[in-house]
Structure formats: structure tokens, C-alpha cells
Design an enzyme around this catalytic site. Structure first.
Site, PDB file in Angstrom:
ATOM      1  N   LYS A  75      37.830  45.620  41.208  1.00 44.29           N
ATOM      2  CA  LYS A  75      38.911  46.276  40.479  1.00 44.29           C
ATOM      3  C   LYS A  75      38.300  47.063  39.321  1.00 44.29           C
ATOM      4  O   LYS A  75      37.382  46.581  38.652  1.00 44.29           O
ATOM      5  CB  LYS A  75      39.875  45.205  39.954  1.00 44.29           C
ATOM      6  N   SER A 150      48.916  44.524  39.828  1.00 43.81           N
ATOM      7  CA  SER A 150      48.172  45.713  39.504  1.00 43.81           C
ATOM      8  C   SER A 150      46.876  45.888  40.303  1.00 43.81           C
ATOM      9  O   SER A 150      46.329  46.996  40.346  1.00 43.81           O
ATOM     10  CB  SER A 150      47.809  45.688  38.016  1.00 43.81           C
ATOM     11  N   SER A 174      49.057  39.689  39.217  1.00 40.36           N
ATOM     12  CA  SER A 174      48.397  40.900  39.713  1.00 40.36           C
ATOM     13  C   SER A 174      47.378  40.692  40.837  1.00 40.36           C
ATOM     14  O   SER A 174      46.882  41.668  41.389  1.00 40.36           O
ATOM     15  CB  SER A 174      47.717  41.629  38.557  1.00 40.36           C
TER      16      SER A 174
END
Ligand SMILES: [Mg+2]
Ligand SMILES: [Zn+2]
Lengths: 474, 100, 475
Positions: A75, A150, A174
Site C-alpha cells: 500500500k 482504503s 481498511s
């Protein structure tokens, strides 16, 4: 695609090479990244170098670690030396950190091959990856829908077979929510189990890094490689990484598992049906099932949407145009700060900064932030009571399957409601895993959530594995 | 006890946070952020007197490190990140007042 | 200074002191003054995204030592974030202690017998440093600024006194005594000129026994002289405002050393809203009894006790002797004085040589052994060295060490044995019979005349006392 465990074992034994596995991964990325917008940056050169080094070490007979030659997606809120790290924000565009997150050092030490940085909601604020300044990511299972967020890019990387595993971060769901929406296993570990050093902070007391994988064993393998005490993080638990892979087949016989009413309330019927079917599966595997109500969970959303923005408003103050990242010139330094931040942050980030600043400001602290911290105390106590009656809890991960683009962007509150089942775990600092179980609308995957007290990762994986086997995924 | 978020509150808070908002943004954010705070009002019906605040999920204490010097970053690397640098330092436009 | 018309000033001081740790408060960068700009920086003290603070154990121990020396209560404490934007602060918040400081309460006794209460002494981090370019080189009128983050994250303890100070002299005495304590604990080098000790003063005025007036805070006083002048100026300003029918606004004021006056920096209405909240990246600090006891046990004697020990050796002390004691304690010179006294040196001489010659050559103290100092004093006392010669020998010892007798010999000082002095005096008496007669008749002033002649003929190397003794012996 092969599992991470299989790749590592084949690379170590010389059946295949790290370069070969990387080539497969890079090809998959090349084929679908334009369509899905998963990676913001692919570090081909670095990955090739890392893979070649692993092959060379294997050739010398070295032990290259449990993730030998396994390509992994990261990420883009994890700092990696020399690699653009943006948090999907204009304000950090072009910034290359001079240091790496502890988890990345550990991945490299375990033989993994980081291939690039994945898209996310700006500063991890969102549940659909629609808030990225660089455009949304599409769900590989249905490109008309969101992958969740996210950590949507990391989830999509694994779902699209670009890499077998990926790292995300989970502040209010997330990891678990996009895992559910993309049909993956995703875990939010106990607060402090994984070092946050080098994870760009959203809400420091809630953030945890965790794994995405197609199956439980790979998730356990990845978590085991990155967990354990780090002296660079004061909130890191003072103990080594737990043994997880060795326990994935422990089953649930004798475990007390509680179905929590508040964790299915308001979910779509197909989601609720999957949870009930999972409960029956666990009962069949020898677990004792109880039903519980934890009314405090209703307060989670309110507390979270004050605590997280409050911390974020302070964490994001440093993006001021002085030391790194974007600068928009102005006549004096305060005007420069303001022009930079106004141009560099997207709307969702601005909204949270405003709510958070307000909640902390003189005259409102007690009513908002102070009250939220007390609710947090009550949430922890409520979970503690629940864990006197059960070893694990079960519920839904999300109220629905993956939704379509734009369906929740008009009303932030509607988007926030997506996190209602995942938030309480972050507030309590405990662990939870989402595992795919059944499908719903349009054959899209449904995630079932298993929750446990702090340090219950091994038990959670074992229970998730029971469900995975029942689904015919070994 | 919660007063609904007012437009001037948003303007004030945005100033504190060094954000400038257009008139349209002010209206939109007042409405949207107001909804979040309204939702949070459910906490205010609770009597939480005497409940301690939890800022940390786990009760670790006294986490310290030894007073040992470790290598710093190379200055060229540090200043290469800077939007503007001069004479070994980060350069900024004029500062209008002393630190509070 | 005394305020007119029965007005009284009320002063409280906030003293920031940098701690003498090897590394910074939350990272491993060197805590050193005077390095090339931005060479002692890392992800943590630059506030780079993703970096996290880890507390320096030694900083905690220094803070506890300061607390113990100030009779404070050491309590479980927490860290907060103080949020405000400023370019020298890399995270745009300062990590500080707020409602739960490590040290609370306590007091400091001053040499004049007065007591100033301590409200708290808490840990926090320092900021970077900006240099202003263009215009006058000061912050106002500059066209840009350059920032150096070497000082960012250096550990500080902020010591907040109660509003117990009633004069600028007392404020200076407090700051000076506190400085002595900080140096004694080893927590700080107390160098105000380098900014390692900085003072903010809260000043208000009132009529005797009336309630406290509105206070103004004067920021960043960087010498004892500025402290005294600023307080006096500010108190007088407030009296004048009130006597002219005005009211004092609560505000932060800036002291201009060149103009000798304070001016408004920020009014209360413009005061920042710091949005304090618990620093989520740090855990609580709760030193247990054993840790506190270890710190207390390793505390050396504080200046007050050392002053008492030295003063106890004086019978009927003179003003000059007490002043010398102050200097000796301030500079930590008493080991030399005690050593000399233990071996029979005269206390007036020992205090004078320490407070003057050692104080002036303080940087060379590492070269001067206790024994060499004692030897030099004893040689002077025996008349083997004149005062001037003794000072020269001490200067040499401070510069490069060595043996006092050998230095005296190398410089040819041994000719001043009493034999040769006697011969010189005898010759001069012969050459000046009139003056000698008047001296013999009791005109003591003529002793000075003969000392002058002896000094001239020995090129200043004679011992004045020895000359007087020689004259008296021949009268
Ligand atoms: Mg302070
Ligand atoms: Zn540093």
C-alpha cells in the site's frame, strides 16, 4: 496463480526461480493495471534486482527465508527508500522517502520481492479507493464496482493475480472491508503486533498494518514475517512474532464462538445468510455457538469519526510545504502553508481535518473528543465482557457486497456506515479477520468477520481456515 | 448539548488548520461535517461521568531507549527533498511573527 | 529597583533548559551545539511521514534529577501534542507534557533566605532554529528565512515557578541558583549565551497585599542581565499605564535588548488554540520507586549545601569573601579551595585566587590538579612567590599544567628568596636615609614608597607582604 507458500517452497528448493515468479507477476500487472489502476508505481528495476539476489543466494545454498521469491504489493502509505510514496495525495507527489518502514525491511529479510506501491484512498481516508488523487481502483471481480478501501489497490492486486500477497493498513476496516469486497482473506492484527514505523500515519492509536492473501495460510505466513517487537515503535508489543502458520489447521473444536447481533444488524439479507451459514459450519466443526448482544458497538461509529479525524488533523499538520512534497508559493510562510495544503489535500481529507480540528478545539474538546475517548473505554470493557463468554465473535465484515462507483460519494455519512462492523475492533485495539464465505448479489463475494481479543491471531486464522475449507478452498 | 456546526465554526477551524475554503466549500463542508457531529450526538445521551478516557488501546508504560547516538541522514539527501534550500538549510518565505 | 507609590511587582519565571544527553529526545541524532546546519537530522526529528518517537531514558532521568533537586513530587505522567504551525517545528506540533507533568510542586531556596515555589518541571522537545535574511536580519522586515533542524527534538525541561518573585534582583538570584542546580545535577550546562537555558517572565504589578494584577509574559530572555532589565522595565510600564488610568491587557511581549523595552507580540485574543491531546505514539511514563530512588541516590550535593560547607570554614566572613564564595560555588571551583584549605592555605588567599584567577581561566581547569593549586598558594604564602608571580604560575598551570616549583624555577622566580629580598631592602634603605628616618618615626605611608622601590628593582617580582615584614624587622 500459485500461493505464496508454494512459490516460497519452490524457490527455496530450486524448482522455480524468483525471477521467473516475478516475471509472471509483472506480466499480470502489465496486462490489467491500465484497466484496474491498481499500482501507482511499479518498481521493476528494484524488484528484478531483489529477485536476482534471491536466486543467487539460493544457488549458494543460503536460507532465503519464508517468503523466498514471493512478489508482494505494498500500500502506498508505506515508506520505502528511494521509491515514490504518495499516500495517493498531491501533497506528497514526487516524494521519495530516505528510509524504509520496518515491515519492508522485514519482508526483504524474509525473501519477499516488493514489486510496487498500490492505490488507496488519500491518506487512507475512505472505504472505496475513490478518494485517491490519482483516480480510483476498479474491483477486478467486477470493474464497474469499487474494490473497497482504503487499501483498495492492495486488495485488487491480489484479487487480480498480480501478486499472491499484499500489505495494507487498517484504521477502521481498511483491510477487512476491501478483502471482503474482493473475495480475499484480510486481517487487522492486534494493535502493537506489527510495527507502524514507516507507515504514514492516519490515526496513530488505530492504525495497524496487516496482510491480504487468497487463503488463510498465506495471510498467516505474511503476518508472521512482519510481526514482532520493533524498538522504533513505542507502541510495539514487547514480544516476538507469534507462531501462526503452525496453527492454521488447529480447527475450532471446543471453541466458544459468539454470533453478535450488532454485527449483522442492518446488513443485506445475502450477507446475513452467509454469516448464519458460517456459524453452522463452525458448529459442525465442533465449536460451541452462543448468541450475544453488545449494545456498545452502536457507539463505535460516532467515537471513531471523532477520534480518527482528531488524530489525523494533527498527523497531517506536517504537510506544510516546508521540508518535502508540494509547495505552492506565497508571500509569507503562513500563506504558503495554507496555499500548499489547500491545493494538496482532497475534499475528504479536508473534511476530516475540519472535523478533527473542531473536535479538539477549545470549548468543544470535552463534548466531542473527550466523550469519544470515554466511549472507547466502554467499548473495550464491553469486548472484555464478551470474551468472558466466548473465545471468538462472529459477524459480517460489511453490510453489502461491492458497490458501484459514485453510489456513496455524495454523502460522506453513507460511506462511513460501511465501516460500522469493522470499527469497534480498531477502537479496542484487538484483532479481526475477514474471510470470504459465500456470494451475494451478482455472484460477488461476501466476507465473514471473526473477531478476537488481543493476541488471538492464531485462533482467528484457525477458525477462518475452517470456513475456507468448507468453501472448498484449501 | 451539541450545538450544530455553524458556518463560522468551519471558517475558524479551517483557518486554524491552514486551509482556505471557497464560499461554496464552506457551505458544503458545514453541512457534511455537521452530519458527522450530529451522528456523534448519540454519545451525548450517555452518562459517562467518572469513566476514564482511553487514548491507548494497551497499557504499556515506560517504553524508553538508551541514550545512544545513531547515524543521522546525509544532509544532501535531506535537502534534496526540500522545495527550496539555501546554504545547507531549508528556505521558506518570510515569517510574519515569532513562535507562540 | 523599587517601584514608585507603593506598587509591588509579582513575577513568575518559566525556565527552559536543554538537557545534556548524547542523543536527542526521541531519536538517535547527536544532541550537539554548533554542528553544520541540518547534519544532525533523521526521519524522526525532521518529522518525515511515517516516523515515530521513542523516548530517551537519560532525558527522563535528568528530568527526575531536576525534580528531586527542586523537592518536587515525581508522578506518573503523559505526553501531549501542542498543535500550532511554525516552520521551525517539523511536525507542526510540539511533544510536551500537559496536565500530568513528570514533576509537580516543589521549591527553591535562594541564598538570601527567600523561598520560591515550583509549580512543575516537565519534559518537552526543542524546535529547530531559523535565520532571517534580507531587511535588518531580524524577523521583522526579513524577506525569507532559513531553517536548521539540528536543534529540533533536543530534550528540554521547562521549570515553572510560582508567582512568588517580588523584585528583579530576586528573579536574577532565582535564575542563577536554578542554573547552579541544573549544572550540579549534570542535566544542563546552563549556557544562556548558547541558548541552552532560556527564560520567559510573567510580570504583573499590584499594590501591597492587593489581588494579583493582569500579567504579561515576556518571551525569550537570554541573559541574567536581560532578565533583570526586562522585568524592571515591564513592571514600570505597567505602573505607568495603570496610573495614567489605563488597564493592562494580558499579552505576550517581546524584549528588545538594544532598545531596552518590551513591545506587544500577541494579545490574548490572538492566542493560539493549541488543541492539546495525548500523544498517541508514546506510552505513559510512570517511574517506579526503585528508578526514582536510583536517580535520587546519584544526586551530587546542590549549590546551597556546597555554599554552606565552604562558608562554614570562614570565621566572621567579609563581604568580599562571601562574594568570592558565590563565584567559587557557581563555577564549581570548591574542590580546589577545599584542597588548599585542608593543607593550610589561607582562606582569603584561596578564595581570591579561585574566584579571580581560576574563574578567569575556567576553560583550562582540566590542566590544573588540586595539588598544583595548593602548592602554588603555599609558595606564595611562604613568600617564595610574589602575588604577581603566583598569578603567572597559575596562568601557566591552567594553560598547560605542570609542576608549580618547576615553572617558578624556569621563570627565574627563585631569586626572591628572603635572603635576596633582605639585601635589596638594606641597599634601598642606605640610598634613601631621609625616607627611612620618617618611616622609623611612624609614618606608615612610607612603607608604600619602599615597596614601590623594591618592586621597581625586582621588576615586580617581590612579595609586598614580605617587603613590609622586612621593613618592620629593620625598624
Ligand atoms: Mg513549553
Ligand atoms: Zn533525529
Amino acid at each position: 496463480m500459485k500461493s505464496a507458500q508454494q512459490i516460497a517452497s519452490e524457490v527455496r528448493s530450486g524448482v522455480t526461480t524468483a525471477i521467473g515468479e516475478l516475471t509472471t507477476s509483472l506480466r499480470a500487472i502489465r496486462e490489467r493495471n491500465d484497466e484496474l489502476h491498481v499500482f501507482l508505481y511499479v518498481d521493476e528495476e528494484g524488484a528484478i534486482e531483489a529477485a536476482a539476489r534471491i536466486d543467487e543466494r539460493v544457488g549458494r545454498g543460503d536460507d532465503v527465508g519464508p517468503l523466498a521469491g514471493v512478489p508482494i504489493a505494498l500500500k502506498d502509505n508505506l515508506c520505502q527508500t528511494g521509491i515514490p510514496t504518495t499516500c495517493s495525495s498531491r501533497i506528497l507527489e514526487g516524494w521519495r522517502p530516505p528510509y524504509s518502514a520496518t515491515v519492508i525491511d522485514r519482508l526483504m529479510a524474509a525473501g519477499a520481492v516488493p514489486v510496487g506501491k498500490t492505490n488507496l484512498d488519500e491518506f487512507a481516508m475512505g472505504s472505496s479507493t475513490e478518494n485517491s488523487a490519482f483516480g480510483p481502483t476498479r474491483n477486478p471481480l467486477d470493474p464497474s464496482r469499487v474494490p473497497g478501501g482504503s487499501s483498495g489497490g492492495s486488495a485488487a492486486a491480489v484479487a487480480a493475480d498480480m501478486t499472491p500477497i499484499a500489505l495494507g493498513s487498517d484504521t477502521g476496516g481498511s483491510i477487512r472491508q476491501p478483502a471482503a469486497l474482493c473475495g480475499l482473506v484480510g486481517m487487522k492484527p492486534t494493535y502493537g503486533l506489527v510495527s507502524r514505523y514507516g507507515l504514514i500515519a492516519f490515526a496513530s492509536s488505530l492504525d495497524q498494518i496487516g496482510p491480504f492473501a487468497k487463503n488463510v495460510t498465506d495471510a498467516a505466513l505474511l503476518l508472521e514475517a512482519i510481526a514482532g517487537h520493533d524498538p522504533m515503535d513505542s507502541t510495539s508489543l514487547p514480544e516476538p512474532s507469534p507462531s501462526l502458520v503452525a496453527h492454521v489447521n488447529d480447527g475450532v473444536a471446543g471453541q466458544r464462538i459468539a454470533l453478535v447481533r450488532e454485527l449483522v444488524e442492518g446488513a443485506d439479507d445475502d450477507v446475513v445468510a452467509s454469516v448464519y451459514r458460517a456459524v453452522e459450519t463452525l458448529r459442525d466443526a465442533g465449536a460451541t455457538i452462543v448468541e450475544l448482544s453488545i449494545p456498545e458497538l452502536h457507539l463505535g461509529l460516532s467515537a471513531y469519526y471523532l477520534i480518527a479525524p482528531a488524530e489525523a488533523s494533527s498527523n497531517l499538520a506536517r504537510y506544510d510545504g516546508v521540508r518535502y512534497g508540494l509547495r505552492v508559493d506565497a508571500d509569507d510562510v503562513a500563506a504558503m502553508n495554507e496555499a500548499t495544503r489547500t491545493a494538496g489535500f482532497g475534499d475528504e481529507v479536508k473534511r476530516r481535518i475540519i472535523v478533527g480540528t473542531y473536535a479538539l478545539s477549545a470549548g468543544y474538546y470535552d463534548a466531542y473528543y473527550g466523550q469519544a475517548l470515554k466511549v472507547r473505554t466502554q467499548m473495550i470493557a464491553a469486548f472484555k465482557r464478551a470474551y468472558q463468554q466466548a473465545d471468538l465473535l462472529i459477524g459480517a465484515t460489511t453490510p453489502s457486497v461491492a458497490f458501484t462507483f459514485g453510489s456513496k460519494t455524495k454523502d460522506p455519512m453513507a460511506m462511513y456506515l460501511n465501516d460500522v462492523f469493522t470499527i469497534p475492533t480498531n477502537l479496542a485495539g484487538e484483532a479481526a479477520v475477514s474471510v470470504p464465505f459465500g456470494t451475494g448479489e451478482a455472484e460477488l463475494p461476501i466476507g465473514v468477520q471473526l473477531l478476537g481479543p488481543g493476541r488471538s491471531e492464531a485462533r482467528l486464522f484457525a477458525a477462518a481456515r475452517v470456513l475456507e475449507i468448507a468453501e472448498g478452498r484449501s | 448539548m451539541t450545538s450544530p456546526l455553524r458556518r463560522e465554526d468551519v471558517a475558524h477551524v479551517a483557518k486554524l488548520a491552514r486551509l482556505s475554503l471557497t464560499e461554496a466549500e464552506l457551505d458544503l463542508f458545514t453541512e457534511q461535517c455537521g452530519k458527522v457531529l450530529e451522528h456523534a450526538a448519540d454519545m451525548n445521551s450517555l452518562n459517562l461521568d467518572g469513566v476514564v478516557a482511553t487514548a491507548h488501546p494497551f497499557g504499556l508504560i515506560n517504553v524508553v531507549r538508551d541514550d545512544e547516538v545513531r547515524p543521522s541522514l546525509d544532509r544532501d539527501t535531506v535537502l534534496a527533498m526540500a522545495p527550496d534550500a539555501e546554504d545547507g538549510r531549508f528556505a521558506v518565505p518570510r515569517i510574519m511573527g515569532e513562535a507562540p | 529597583m523599587k517601584l514608585p507609590n507603593g506598587w509591588e511587582m509579582v513575577v513568575g519565571l518559566e525556565v527552559h533548559t536543554e538537557l545534556k544527553t548524547a542523543s536527542k529526545m526521541f531519536c538517535g541524532c547527536a544532541n550537539s551545539f554548533g554542528s553544520e546546519p541540518n547534519t544532525n537530522t533523521c526521519p524522526v526529528c525532521l518529522g518525515l511521514p511515517g516516523s515515530l518517537p521513542v523516548l530517551n531514558e537519560r532525558a527522563v532521568e535528568f528530568a527526575m534529577a531536576i525534580g528531586a533537586a527542586l523537592h518536587s513530587t515525581i508522578s506518573p505522567s503523559t505526553f501531549h501534542r501542542k498543535n500550532y504551525f511554525y516552520p521551525d517545528m517539523p511536525k507542526d506540533f510540539q511533544i510536551s507534557q500537559y496536565d500530568l507533568p513528570i514533576n509537580s510542586g516543589g521549591y527553591l531556596d535562594l541564598p538570601d533566605g527567600s523561598r520560591v515555589s515550583i509549580e512543575r518541571a516537565h519534559l518537552e522537545e526543542d524546535t529547530g532554529k531559523s535565520t532571517h535574511l534580507g531587511g535588518s536580519g531580524r524577523i521583522h522586515g526579513a524577506d525569507r528565512s532559513l531553517v536548521d533542524y539540528n536543534r529540533s527534538g533536543v530534550p528540554l525541561v521547562e521549570i515553572v515557578s510560582g508567582p512568588d518573585i517580588r523584585s528583579s534582583d530576586q528573579a536574577r538570584a532565582y535564575a542563577s541558583e536554578l542554573r547552579g542546580i541544573l549544572i550540579a545535577t549534570g542535566a544542563s550546562d546552563g549556557r544562556m549565551e548558547e541558548g541552552s537555558m532560556r527564560i520567559d517572565a510573567n510580570v504583573s504589578v499590584r499594590k501591597a497585599n492587593a489581588p494579583f494584577g493582569t500579567r504579561c509574559e515576556i518571551k525569550n530572555l537570554n541573559s541574567l542581565r536581560s532578565l533583570g532589565r526586562a522585568i524592571d522595565h515591564e513592571a514600570l510600564r505597567q505602573v505607568e499605564v495603570i496610573e495614567d488610568g489605563g488597564v493592562i491587557r494580558q499579552e505576550t511581549r517581546h524584549w528588545d535588548e538594544n532598545l531596552g523595552e518590551t513591545s506587544t507580540m500577541r494579545t490574548k485574543e490572538e492566542a493560539e488554540d493549541y488543541r492539546y491531546f495525548r500523544e498517541p505514539d508514546l506510552v505513559d511514563l510512570a517511574p517506579d520507586q526503585a528508578w526514582q530512588d536510583r536517580v535520587r541516590a546519584s544526586l551530587p550535593p546542590m549549590p546551597a549545601e556546597r555554599r554552606r560547607t565552604l562558608a562554614d570554614r570562614l570565621t566572621d566572613p567579609t563581604e568580599a569573601q562571601l562574594d568570592a564564595v558565590e563565584v567559587v560555588i557557581d563555577l564549581g571551583l570548591e574542590p580546589w579551595v577545599h584542597s588548599a584549605l585542608d593543607r593550610g592555605a589561607d582562606i582569603t588567599l584561596a578564595l581570591a585566587r579561585a574566584a579571580n584567577e581560576l574563574a578567569a581561566g575556567i576553560d583550562g581547569l582540566v590542566n590544573l590538579t588540586l595539588d598544583a593549586f595548593t602548592q602554588t598558594l603555599l609558595m606564595e604564602q611562604r613568600g617564595e612567590l610574589s602575588a604577581t608571580q603566583a598569578k603567572t604560575v597559575l596562568g601557566e598551570l591552567l594553560a598547560s599544567g605542570g609542576d608549580p616549583a618547576a615553572i617558578a624555577a624556569a621563570k627565574g622566580f627563585e631569586q626572591l628568596s628572603s635572603d635576596s629580598l633582605g639585601a635589596t631592602v638594606a641597599k634601598l634603605i642606605e640610598q634613601h636615609p631621609d625616607e627611612w628616618a620618617r618611616f622609623r618615626d611612624g609614618d606608615e605611608k612610607l612603607a608604600q614608597f619602599f615597596i614601590g622601590l623594591v618592586m621597581k628593582s625586582t621588576k615586580g617580582q617581590a612579595n609586598g607582604k614580605a617587603v613590609i615584614a622586612e621593613l618592620h624587622a629593620r625598624r
